[in-house]
Design an enzyme around this catalytic site. Structure first.
Site, mmCIF file in Angstrom:
data_model
loop_
_atom_site.group_PDB
_atom_site.id
_atom_site.type_symbol
_atom_site.label_atom_id
_atom_site.label_comp_id
_atom_site.label_asym_id
_atom_site.label_seq_id
_atom_site.Cartn_x
_atom_site.Cartn_y
_atom_site.Cartn_z
ATOM 1 N N HIS A 121 -12.508 -17.418 2.104
ATOM 2 C CA HIS A 121 -13.103 -18.749 2.298
ATOM 3 C C HIS A 121 -12.778 -19.340 3.663
ATOM 4 O O HIS A 121 -12.940 -20.533 3.878
ATOM 5 C CB HIS A 121 -12.652 -19.695 1.176
ATOM 6 C CG HIS A 121 -13.159 -19.287 -0.173
ATOM 7 N ND1 HIS A 121 -12.668 -19.782 -1.354
ATOM 8 C CD2 HIS A 121 -14.130 -18.406 -0.527
ATOM 9 C CE1 HIS A 121 -13.311 -19.233 -2.376
ATOM 10 N NE2 HIS A 121 -14.194 -18.387 -1.897
ATOM 11 N N SER A 191 -7.993 -18.844 -11.316
ATOM 12 C CA SER A 191 -8.584 -18.828 -12.650
ATOM 13 C C SER A 191 -9.571 -17.676 -12.768
ATOM 14 O O SER A 191 -10.001 -17.331 -13.863
ATOM 15 C CB SER A 191 -9.274 -20.154 -12.952
ATOM 16 O OG SER A 191 -10.184 -20.457 -11.919
ATOM 17 N N ALA A 233 4.895 -17.916 -9.548
ATOM 18 C CA ALA A 233 4.837 -16.792 -8.604
ATOM 19 C C ALA A 233 6.005 -16.834 -7.620
ATOM 20 O O ALA A 233 6.520 -15.795 -7.205
ATOM 21 C CB ALA A 233 3.509 -16.824 -7.848
#
Ligand code: ZN
Length: 254
Positions: A121, A191, A233
């Site tokens: 992105h 997600s 994480a």
């Protein structure tokens, strides 16, 4: 605190030669980077995202869009990469063929030291020419908002993928090629529902790779993954590196 890490996962990771890691907003949330919606506070709360992050919005009101990204750059600058970002640098250095695919625009993987990577992105720290599309790293300091391209004098825009824009072809191809040939695919903090990125873990699975998901919440991928872990994480990845005995560049508290 001790984390439960399945032995089978450690074995799979220690023998993996081709690894693809996909990251999303969750990994940077642990650094305190707000998502698009979370950044819509104060004056920004009144806008529909399509008024802030589409080519049409920029064509209509370039100053508004530029200032929205200035605001988000400021929020990102207040944060820094966390131990998860650093652990992925360690992993890159330990795995023979490694690719990091990120949907994040904050540039934190690069800042941490990741190099074999694709920013699907884009990167909010870069700009590009709105008319000609080429990436512009430098522009003269003037009063123009947004600043102007030195070659065509058109406005500069952030080098990010807006709503209604496609992910750059080359970036996508690199991600899909590496995924088709990997033996372990790791999805972190995403997600994994938005296409085409959602296809990556499914492709990995279909081609015979093992899939590890690390996400605070259950996702559509959770039932398909070989392992789906709910840990942070920033705790789990450094622990994985430690258990595997890989050298680490991370500084405590980084
Ligand atoms: Zn230009």
């Amino acid at each position: 605190m001790s984390l439960h890490i399945p032995d089978e996962l450690l074995t799979a990771l220690s023998s993996a030669e081709r690894v693809v890691v996909l990251t999303g907003a969750g990994i940077s949330a642990e650094s305190g980077v707000p998502t698009f919606r979370e950044a819509q506070t104060g004056v920004w709360a009144q806008y529909d995202p399509r008024e802030l992050a589409t080519p049409q919005a920029f064509a209509r009101n370039p100053r508004l869009v530029w200032e929205w990204y200035e605001w988000r750059r400021k929020l990102i600058q207040q944060a820094k990469p966390n131990l998860a970002h650093h652990a992925l640098v360690d992993l890159e250095q330990a795995i023979p063929a490694f690719l990091l695919v990120t949907q994040n625009i904050d540039g934190f993987h690069w800042l941490a030291g990741s190099r074999d990577m694709v920013e699907l992105h884009g990167n909010i720290a870069r700009t590009k020419c709105f008319e000609e599309g080429h990436v512009v790293g430098w522009w003269p300091e003037t009063d123009d908002v947004p600043p102007r391209c030195s070659s065509c004098d058109g406005p500069l825009r952030p080098d990010v993928v807006w709503f209604g824009e496609g992910i750059p072809e080359q970036a996508l191809r690199t991600a899909f090629d590496a995924t088709a040939g990997c033996d372990l695919f790791i999805s972190i903090g995403t997600s994994a529902v938005v296409q085409p990125v959602a296809s990556l873990p499914l492709l990995a699975k279909r081609m015979g790779a093992r899939v590890l998901e690390i996400n605070r919440d259950q996702t559509a991928l959770s039932v398909l993954a070989d392992w789906s872990l709910r840990d942070k994480a920033s705790q789990l990845l450094p622990e994985l590196i430690r258990r595997l005995g890989y050298p680490t560049n991370a500084i405590d508290g980084a």
